[in-house]
Design a protein around this motif. Structure first.
Motif, PDB file in Angstrom:
ATOM      1  N   ILE A 300       3.284   2.793  35.572  1.00 40.64           N
ATOM      2  CA  ILE A 300       4.427   3.055  34.679  1.00 40.64           C
ATOM      3  C   ILE A 300       3.867   3.735  33.433  1.00 40.64           C
ATOM      4  CG2 ILE A 300       6.233   1.923  33.275  1.00 40.64           C
ATOM      5  CD1 ILE A 300       6.759   1.155  36.084  1.00 40.64           C
ATOM      6  N   THR A 301       4.317   4.950  33.133  1.00 42.97           N
ATOM      7  CA  THR A 301       3.801   5.637  31.942  1.00 42.97           C
ATOM      8  C   THR A 301       4.926   6.227  31.105  1.00 42.97           C
ATOM      9  OG1 THR A 301       1.996   6.386  33.389  1.00 42.97           O
ATOM     10  CG2 THR A 301       2.015   7.235  31.155  1.00 42.97           C
ATOM     11  N   PRO A 302       5.052   5.776  29.835  1.00 41.72           N
ATOM     12  CA  PRO A 302       6.005   6.451  28.949  1.00 41.72           C
ATOM     13  C   PRO A 302       5.440   7.829  28.606  1.00 41.72           C
ATOM     14  CG  PRO A 302       5.115   4.426  27.938  1.00 41.72           C
ATOM     15  CD  PRO A 302       4.327   4.695  29.164  1.00 41.72           C
ATOM     16  N   MET A 303       6.236   8.889  28.823  1.00 39.79           N
ATOM     17  CA  MET A 303       5.755  10.227  28.460  1.00 39.79           C
ATOM     18  C   MET A 303       6.943  11.153  28.213  1.00 39.79           C
ATOM     19  SD  MET A 303       4.350  11.808  32.102  1.00 39.79           S
ATOM     20  CE  MET A 303       3.060  10.652  32.487  1.00 39.79           C
ATOM     21  N   ASN A 304       6.786  11.984  27.201  1.00 43.91           N
ATOM     22  CA  ASN A 304       7.796  12.999  26.903  1.00 43.91           C
ATOM     23  C   ASN A 304       9.197  12.397  26.762  1.00 43.91           C
ATOM     24  OD1 ASN A 304       8.281  15.742  26.409  1.00 43.91           O
ATOM     25  ND2 ASN A 304       9.086  16.040  28.465  1.00 43.91           N
ATOM     26  N   GLY A 305       9.287  11.196  26.152  1.00 44.40           N
ATOM     27  CA  GLY A 305      10.590  10.560  25.919  1.00 44.40           C
ATOM     28  C   GLY A 305      11.173   9.859  27.143  1.00 44.40           C
ATOM     29  N   GLN A 306      10.485   9.948  28.280  1.00 40.95           N
ATOM     30  CA  GLN A 306      10.949   9.263  29.494  1.00 40.95           C
ATOM     31  C   GLN A 306       9.847   8.336  30.002  1.00 40.95           C
ATOM     32  OE1 GLN A 306      12.002  13.067  31.605  1.00 40.95           O
ATOM     33  NE2 GLN A 306      13.838  11.930  32.172  1.00 40.95           N
ATOM     34  N   VAL A 307      10.068   7.775  31.199  1.00 41.62           N
ATOM     35  CA  VAL A 307       9.025   6.969  31.836  1.00 41.62           C
ATOM     36  C   VAL A 307       8.756   7.573  33.206  1.00 41.62           C
ATOM     37  CG1 VAL A 307       8.444   4.714  32.836  1.00 41.62           C
ATOM     38  CG2 VAL A 307       9.638   4.824  30.663  1.00 41.62           C
ATOM     39  N   ARG A 308       7.480   7.786  33.509  1.00 40.12           N
ATOM     40  CA  ARG A 308       7.125   8.221  34.862  1.00 40.12           C
ATOM     41  C   ARG A 308       6.709   6.996  35.664  1.00 40.12           C
ATOM     42  NH1 ARG A 308       3.768  13.435  35.303  1.00 40.12           N
ATOM     43  NH2 ARG A 308       5.867  14.299  35.258  1.00 40.12           N
ATOM     44  N   ILE A 309       7.293   6.856  36.858  1.00 37.28           N
ATOM     45  CA  ILE A 309       6.980   5.733  37.738  1.00 37.28           C
ATOM     46  C   ILE A 309       6.337   6.322  38.988  1.00 37.28           C
ATOM     47  CG2 ILE A 309       7.962   3.808  39.063  1.00 37.28           C
ATOM     48  CD1 ILE A 309      10.309   3.821  37.042  1.00 37.28           C
ATOM     49  N   GLY A 310       5.151   5.842  39.328  1.00 38.15           N
ATOM     50  CA  GLY A 310       4.456   6.446  40.468  1.00 38.15           C
ATOM     51  C   GLY A 310       3.684   5.424  41.266  1.00 38.15           C
ATOM     52  N   GLY A 311       3.364   5.782  42.497  1.00 35.77           N
ATOM     53  CA  GLY A 311       2.562   4.864  43.304  1.00 35.77           C
ATOM     54  C   GLY A 311       2.348   5.358  44.713  1.00 35.77           C
ATOM     55  N   THR A 312       1.784   4.508  45.510  1.00 39.44           N
ATOM     56  CA  THR A 312       1.388   4.631  46.912  1.00 39.44           C
ATOM     57  C   THR A 312       0.183   5.532  47.111  1.00 39.44           C
ATOM     58  OG1 THR A 312       2.594   6.517  47.867  1.00 39.44           O
ATOM     59  CG2 THR A 312       3.809   4.463  47.643  1.00 39.44           C
ATOM     60  N   MET A 313      -0.565   5.178  48.122  1.00 40.80           N
ATOM     61  CA  MET A 313      -1.721   5.974  48.549  1.00 40.80           C
ATOM     62  C   MET A 313      -1.602   6.021  50.064  1.00 40.80           C
ATOM     63  SD  MET A 313      -4.531   7.564  47.804  1.00 40.80           S
ATOM     64  CE  MET A 313      -5.625   7.128  46.470  1.00 40.80           C
ATOM     65  N   GLU A 314      -1.146   7.165  50.547  1.00 41.49           N
ATOM     66  CA  GLU A 314      -0.878   7.323  51.978  1.00 41.49           C
ATOM     67  C   GLU A 314      -1.936   8.277  52.538  1.00 41.49           C
ATOM     68  OE1 GLU A 314       2.869   9.314  54.183  1.00 41.49           O
ATOM     69  OE2 GLU A 314       3.421   8.048  52.500  1.00 41.49           O
ATOM     70  N   ILE A 315      -2.936   7.731  53.210  1.00 42.95           N
ATOM     71  CA  ILE A 315      -4.041   8.554  53.722  1.00 42.95           C
ATOM     72  C   ILE A 315      -3.649   9.133  55.081  1.00 42.95           C
ATOM     73  CG2 ILE A 315      -6.480   8.560  54.436  1.00 42.95           C
ATOM     74  CD1 ILE A 315      -6.479   7.797  51.569  1.00 42.95           C
ATOM     75  N   GLY A 316      -3.654  10.449  55.186  1.00 40.71           N
ATOM     76  CA  GLY A 316      -3.291  11.105  56.445  1.00 40.71           C
ATOM     77  C   GLY A 316      -3.291  12.607  56.238  1.00 40.71           C
ATOM     78  N   ALA A 317      -2.924  13.346  57.257  1.00 37.63           N
ATOM     79  CA  ALA A 317      -2.949  14.810  57.152  1.00 37.63           C
ATOM     80  C   ALA A 317      -1.951  15.282  56.093  1.00 37.63           C
ATOM     81  CB  ALA A 317      -2.612  15.421  58.503  1.00 37.63           C
ATOM     82  N   ILE A 318      -2.221  16.448  55.494  1.00 32.58           N
ATOM     83  CA  ILE A 318      -1.307  17.021  54.493  1.00 32.58           C
ATOM     84  C   ILE A 318       0.025  17.334  55.169  1.00 32.58           C
ATOM     85  CG2 ILE A 318      -0.885  19.095  53.110  1.00 32.58           C
ATOM     86  CD1 ILE A 318      -3.863  19.077  52.379  1.00 32.58           C
ATOM     87  N   ASN A 319       1.110  16.835  54.592  1.00 34.39           N
ATOM     88  CA  ASN A 319       2.447  17.145  55.128  1.00 34.39           C
ATOM     89  C   ASN A 319       3.454  17.077  53.997  1.00 34.39           C
ATOM     90  OD1 ASN A 319       3.979  14.406  55.056  1.00 34.39           O
ATOM     91  ND2 ASN A 319       1.960  13.916  55.853  1.00 34.39           N
ATOM     92  N   SER A 320       4.595  17.747  54.179  1.00 35.14           N
ATOM     93  CA  SER A 320       5.547  17.835  53.067  1.00 35.14           C
ATOM     94  C   SER A 320       6.714  16.862  53.222  1.00 35.14           C
ATOM     95  CB  SER A 320       6.080  19.273  52.965  1.00 35.14           C
ATOM     96  OG  SER A 320       6.640  19.618  54.214  1.00 35.14           O
ATOM     97  N   LYS A 321       6.530  15.849  54.065  1.00 30.98           N
ATOM     98  CA  LYS A 321       7.619  14.888  54.290  1.00 30.98           C
ATOM     99  C   LYS A 321       7.617  13.837  53.176  1.00 30.98           C
ATOM    100  CE  LYS A 321       9.128  11.617  57.865  1.00 30.98           C
ATOM    101  NZ  LYS A 321       8.839  10.366  57.145  1.00 30.98           N
ATOM    102  N   ILE A 322       8.788  13.590  52.619  1.00 34.62           N
ATOM    103  CA  ILE A 322       8.896  12.520  51.614  1.00 34.62           C
ATOM    104  C   ILE A 322       9.366  11.251  52.335  1.00 34.62           C
ATOM    105  CG2 ILE A 322      10.197  11.711  49.605  1.00 34.62           C
ATOM    106  CD1 ILE A 322      10.073  14.538  48.507  1.00 34.62           C
ATOM    107  N   ASN A 323       8.529  10.227  52.296  1.00 33.13           N
ATOM    108  CA  ASN A 323       8.867   8.978  52.965  1.00 33.13           C
ATOM    109  C   ASN A 323       9.630   8.096  51.968  1.00 33.13           C
ATOM    110  OD1 ASN A 323       8.870   6.403  54.062  1.00 33.13           O
ATOM    111  ND2 ASN A 323       6.889   6.677  55.077  1.00 33.13           N
ATOM    112  N   MET A 324      10.972   8.094  52.074  1.00 30.56           N
ATOM    113  CA  MET A 324      11.792   7.386  51.086  1.00 30.56           C
ATOM    114  C   MET A 324      11.583   5.870  51.152  1.00 30.56           C
ATOM    115  SD  MET A 324      13.068   9.588  49.071  1.00 30.56           S
ATOM    116  CE  MET A 324      14.386   8.876  48.067  1.00 30.56           C
TER     117      MET A 324
END
Length: 418
Positions: A300-324
């Motif tokens: 969780i990082t406050p930045m530019n007046g907002q908060v960025r929320i990030g996570g997961t480490m998915e090890i595998g081939a490069i692909n453009s699928k977003i796993n919701m």
């Protein structure tokens, strides 16, 4: 100045940009070539954390067991996509071999020094009037909800204190005092006061603009096809935009580093670790400090007046699928720690994703190639690319100048898996 030394940096991510920055400072004529447009490299969506606290590499004891346990949970924070890909199998075996206490203890001081060098350089960069990227030096909170996570994190904190880092263990009341505007549902935290954070999007944009103003030639949408070599040196780089020549080549390339290395006849193992992030408002119940939600492995990082929320480490081939499902896992974690922040699942188009270049031993590659005497490799930083960008860039320039190095790099030898 026709005898000015020339360098080509392959890759315009944070490592490439920082390498170009310090090379320019040292009088080199620099060209950056990147297969994309620089707008959406891996650092643009990351948590913006500068982390001397991260002196333990990803290949750490316990990660293998956790990885196996998490493999069967689609919302889990760390996931290795099962596959018979020989690259993944070889990477995994090396990861298992390096995930032990002896290795972690051996590399911790070197990683600490690399991070502290980067933090110092970020402080200097933030003083440059042409760069304003939201540098804030208020530490990061490692928040935990369970006794077990608390014991583990306090153990790491004691190691950090032995390594001379500025760290404080806090109980619930002490953490809550640091976040007066929002209620925290945690047992306690470790406050790594040695850490800092920035707004990475601003840094990438401003560094790019600054380099252009300094005469750096930036070639975008330019793919490297092959290398022309002679006499143990790289003589030319054949690309989709023509042939480039320079005295020195710096190979960054992020998650695409293994393919680039292969074109130069080298083996540099990296697996992409996909991560997701999205932004939410930070107006009501304002969050002041960046934090890592330990059990959930969410940042969780406050930045530019907002908060960025990030996570997961998915090890595998490069692909453009977003796993919701993975994004849902991140969303679900936030109110467990910040009950007043009931985060909604973002729209697919509002989810950013990027590929962290993960080496099998969790350490970056920084140094000269043993195959080509005028090639420097700088990559494989995993989740720490943004944090270690300036230190790596400075080391690249020092290597290029054959000057003494700001910190020891023997553990980061790019030839170590040959």
């Amino acid at each position: 100045m026709s005898n000015q030394r020339s360098a080509i940096v392959i890759g315009g991510g944070i490592i490439g940009l920082c390498s170009a920055y310090y090379l320019v400072q040292s009088g080199w004529k620099v060209t950056i070539i990147d297969k994309g447009n620089l707008a959406d490299n891996c650092s643009s969506g990351n948590a913006g954390m500068i982390v001397p606290s991260h002196f333990i590499p990803l290949a750490a004891p316990g990660m293998v067991a956790k990885g196996i346990r998490w493999m069967f949970n689609s919302k889990s924070p760390f996931y290795v996509k099962p596959s018979f890909d020989p690259k993944l199998i070889s990477w995994g075996l090396q990861f298992i071999k390096h995930a032990n206490d002896a290795q972690v203890n051996k590399v911790a001081p070197a990683l600490r020094d690399l991070h502290l060098l980067s933090k110092q350089l970020y402080t200097e960069l933030a003083a440059n009037p042409e760069l304003n990227f939201g540098f804030e030096d208020k530490g990061i909170l490692m928040l935990y909800k369970t006794e077990k996570a608390g014991v583990e994190e306090i153990h790491v904190a004691q190691k950090a204190q032995q390594l001379g880092l500025d760290v404080e263990v806090l109980n619930h009341e002490q953490v809550q005092r640091l976040e007066p505007h929002t209620h925290l549902n945690v047992k306690g935290a470790v406050h790594y006061r040695c850490d800092a954070h920035i707004y990475p999007n601003a840094l990438v944009k401003q560094l790019t603009a600054y380099l252009k103003a300094q005469g750096v030639d930036i070639k975008t949408n330019c793919t490297v096809n092959s290398f022309g070599t002679n006499g143990g040196q790289i003589q030319s780089i054949e690309t989709s935009s023509g042939t480039f020549n320079a005295d020195l080549t710096i190979m960054t390339g992020g998650a695409w580093l293994p393919e680039l290395a292969q074109k130069a006849g080298m083996k540099i193992p990296v697996m992409p670790g996909k991560g997701y992030s999205f932004m939410v408002d930070n107006t009501a119940n304002k969050i002041i400090h960046p934090s890592l939600l330990l059990e959930a492995r969410v940042a969780i990082t406050p930045m530019n007046g907002q908060v960025r929320i990030g996570g997961t480490m998915e090890i595998g081939a490069i692909n453009s699928k977003i796993n919701m499902n993975r994004v849902q896992g991140i969303v679900n974690a936030v109110p467990n720690y910040y009950p007043e922040h009931q985060v909604k699942l973002p729209e697919v188009n509002d989810v950013w994703y990027g590929f962290r270049p993960c080496s099998p031993d969790g350490l970056p590659y920084i140094g000269f190639s043993q195959k080509w005497s005028n090639l420097i490799v700088a990559g494989g930083h995993g989740m720490m690319g943004l944090g270690l960008g300036p230190a790596t860039g400075k080391l690249v320039a020092e290597l290029a100048d054959s000057s003494s190095l700001s910190t020891d790099i023997k553990d980061y030898n790019p030839n170590r898996f040959n």
